[in-house]
Scaffold this active site. Sequence first.
Site, PDB file in Angstrom:
ATOM      1  N   GLU B  30      18.863 -15.132 -76.658  1.00  0.00           N
ATOM      2  CA  GLU B  30      18.384 -13.826 -76.198  1.00  0.00           C
ATOM      3  C   GLU B  30      18.513 -13.734 -74.674  1.00  0.00           C
ATOM      4  OE1 GLU B  30      14.508 -13.785 -77.989  1.00  0.00           O
ATOM      5  OE2 GLU B  30      15.403 -13.946 -79.977  1.00  0.00           O
ATOM      6  N   GLU B  70      15.835 -14.556 -84.716  1.00  0.00           N
ATOM      7  CA  GLU B  70      16.033 -16.002 -84.661  1.00  0.00           C
ATOM      8  C   GLU B  70      16.728 -16.533 -85.906  1.00  0.00           C
ATOM      9  OE1 GLU B  70      13.329 -14.471 -83.649  1.00  0.00           O
ATOM     10  OE2 GLU B  70      13.101 -15.073 -81.561  1.00  0.00           O
ATOM     11  N   ASP B  95       7.458 -21.649 -80.557  1.00  0.00           N
ATOM     12  CA  ASP B  95       6.530 -20.960 -81.460  1.00  0.00           C
ATOM     13  C   ASP B  95       7.252 -20.020 -82.423  1.00  0.00           C
ATOM     14  OD1 ASP B  95       3.785 -21.315 -79.559  1.00  0.00           O
ATOM     15  OD2 ASP B  95       5.707 -21.238 -78.502  1.00  0.00           O
ATOM     16  N   PHE B  96       8.458 -19.560 -82.030  1.00  0.00           N
ATOM     17  CA  PHE B  96       9.194 -18.610 -82.888  1.00  0.00           C
ATOM     18  C   PHE B  96      10.097 -19.332 -83.881  1.00  0.00           C
ATOM     19  CE2 PHE B  96       9.431 -15.876 -78.774  1.00  0.00           C
ATOM     20  CZ  PHE B  96       8.049 -15.750 -78.773  1.00  0.00           C
ATOM     21  N   HIS B 139       2.687 -18.594 -77.734  1.00  0.00           N
ATOM     22  CA  HIS B 139       3.785 -18.951 -76.822  1.00  0.00           C
ATOM     23  C   HIS B 139       3.522 -20.281 -76.125  1.00  0.00           C
ATOM     24  CE1 HIS B 139       4.043 -14.561 -77.208  1.00  0.00           C
ATOM     25  NE2 HIS B 139       5.323 -14.667 -76.884  1.00  0.00           N
TER      26      HIS B 139
END
Lengths: 370, 336
Positions: B30, B70, B95-96, B139
């Site tokens: 990203e 993702e 975290d993602f 995060h």
Amino acid sequence: MPAIHSITVPKWGLSMEKGRLTAWHRQVGDRVSPGDEICDVETDKISGGLEVNVGGVLRRQLAQEGDELPVGALVAVVADAEVPEAEVDAVVAAFQASFVPAAAAGEGEGAQPQKIEIGGRRIRYLKRGERGDPVLLLHGFGGDLGNWLFNHDALADKHAVYALDLPGHGESSKDVGAGTLDELAAVVTAFLETVGVESAHLVGHSLGGAVALAMASSTPKRVRSLSLICSAGLGREINAGYIDGFVRATTRNALRPCVAQLYAQETLVTRQLVDDLLKYKRLEGVDAALRKLADNLFPGGTQRSLFRDALASTRIPVLVVWGGKDRIIPASQADGLPGHVRVEVLPDAGHMVQVEAAGAVNRLLASFIR
Amino acid sequence: MARTITYQQAINEALRQEMERDPRVIVMGEDNAGGAGSPGEQDAWGGVLGVTKGLYPRFPDRVLDTPISESGFIGAAIGAAVAGMRPVAELMFVDFMGVCFDQIFNQAAKFKYMFGGKAETPVVIRTMIGAGFRAAAQHSQMLTSIFTHVPGLKVACPATPYDAKGLLIQSIRDNDPVIFCEHKLLYGLKGDVPEESYTVPFGEANVVREGKSVTVVAYGRMVHFAVQAAGELAKKKIDCEVIDLRTTSPMDEATILESAEKTGRVVVVDEANPRCSLATDVAALVAEKAFRSLKAPVERVTAPHVPVPFSDALEDLYIPSPAKIGAAVERVANYH
């Protein structure tokens, strides 16, 4: 008026900012002579004896064992016995009042290594001193210009002293070409030309000694004198296990026992020293460079190039220095050299004699290089 | 002498040098290019914290901006790896990772095994880890142990700029999927880094400090806290050996056990939550294989079993501190 001498923490190598005093060898009241080690100083990278270059009585110890001191800090005072205590105290007080550690004063670290292009290769070198005849320091196999950290400044009082990283070493390009002695010698010759030095006193350690010998054969006009320290090129025998082990080692545990053979006093091999070597060995191209050099220069575990006969006929002054406990190239190779060669064996030192017996080696070099 | 650069610059340099060396290396994530394809300044950003900045102008066809999806772009990176590229995908915050667990755990990690060793998946997933960034519970996690748990993945977690460059180059050249964990609070850390390319091998811990009294095992940012604590403890005549794991999978068991056998006293520091963590794993290893050498129970210093708090004061309390590490080491050192 008798002199009062301040003994301070030396700067061994560019990155040294402080040292730890690990042991006193002389006590207050002891007589000291030039060359005596009065205490041991240890840094992250290396430890060594602090030598005085003056004579007199040790009058003050300004630090205790275990103390950490910045470079340049006062460690001891030496003065003749008749100098009154009050005068010694006054010198100490004046020193301490004006002393500012270099790091705190924001001073630069003095001369920094430079990099220049020579025949498409990057060569790193460090120059100290401006006066007098030029001196060039050539390190050994797997070494770099840092191998001279105890010697470089000592010689720079009277000489413009260059130390370089040979191709494949330190921060010079890792391209060693054919990997022959002649090619290394050609690069060093081109280096002298590039920095505008017509001829120099060559000081070579181990492989660097063989490079110096090759230059004395190929371009004798560029060589004012040869100082050969535990040098290659004077006999067939070399510790093949060391060469092979050093080339192969990829971990600290493999490298440490190997590097330990370089020193008579193995406690000099600190974790940092081994780590720094490992970091060097992990640079792109180093493995291939070392293998090529080892295969070419020490095929089958013996030295390919010998210069004993050439030494017999040379008019260049030659000094040979060896550590009596050298486990890489035996000190017996200093035996039977031509009569005009000055030979000095320092019995208690190993292969890294210029580190282990730095003071003695520096005095020999100072008296020989004129 | 190597020059001094930051952890973030070291990562950027590793990417650049590997892209120069190997045309199969591509970078995607990203804003990694900085809004390619849109009007305005290109290469404006280089990832959320600018780690890939400067790569897009040099390699315009090999730095890809991806949608905020993702599972999509991590899957694309894994597919590209299987097809012969060497992608480095940036998954902003660890975290993602949850949304693409299938791609990572069930695809990338298993291909070699499922296809009889014939398929290789040389993908690197770079991701930010760790608390202390005032970024709250979604995060700030330290999920290293989740990836360490899965066979087929390798996990690197550098603590210094030197290791960040060397481990990232090693990750890119490695033929297995690597989760490359970057602690966001270390990006500004400066250290000596050679200009030339080099690798740091996986599975080799770094003995940051040698000592005789207590072994302190840590990784990531906690290495620095452990060293800080060791400095304080030295004044109390407690001589710590600090081990930085560098990679958690593979993990250098030999160095841990060798040290544990020498000191007989072990403290493990982990910024993660304590259950099923690296701290737990190392403690179990020592208890099992160095039991006869132990002179004291192994202590773990970890975050508590709660999400990372958003309150500054609570977040500071949550993260293991040099003081907490020091207290644990003193307990272990003085245990009779």
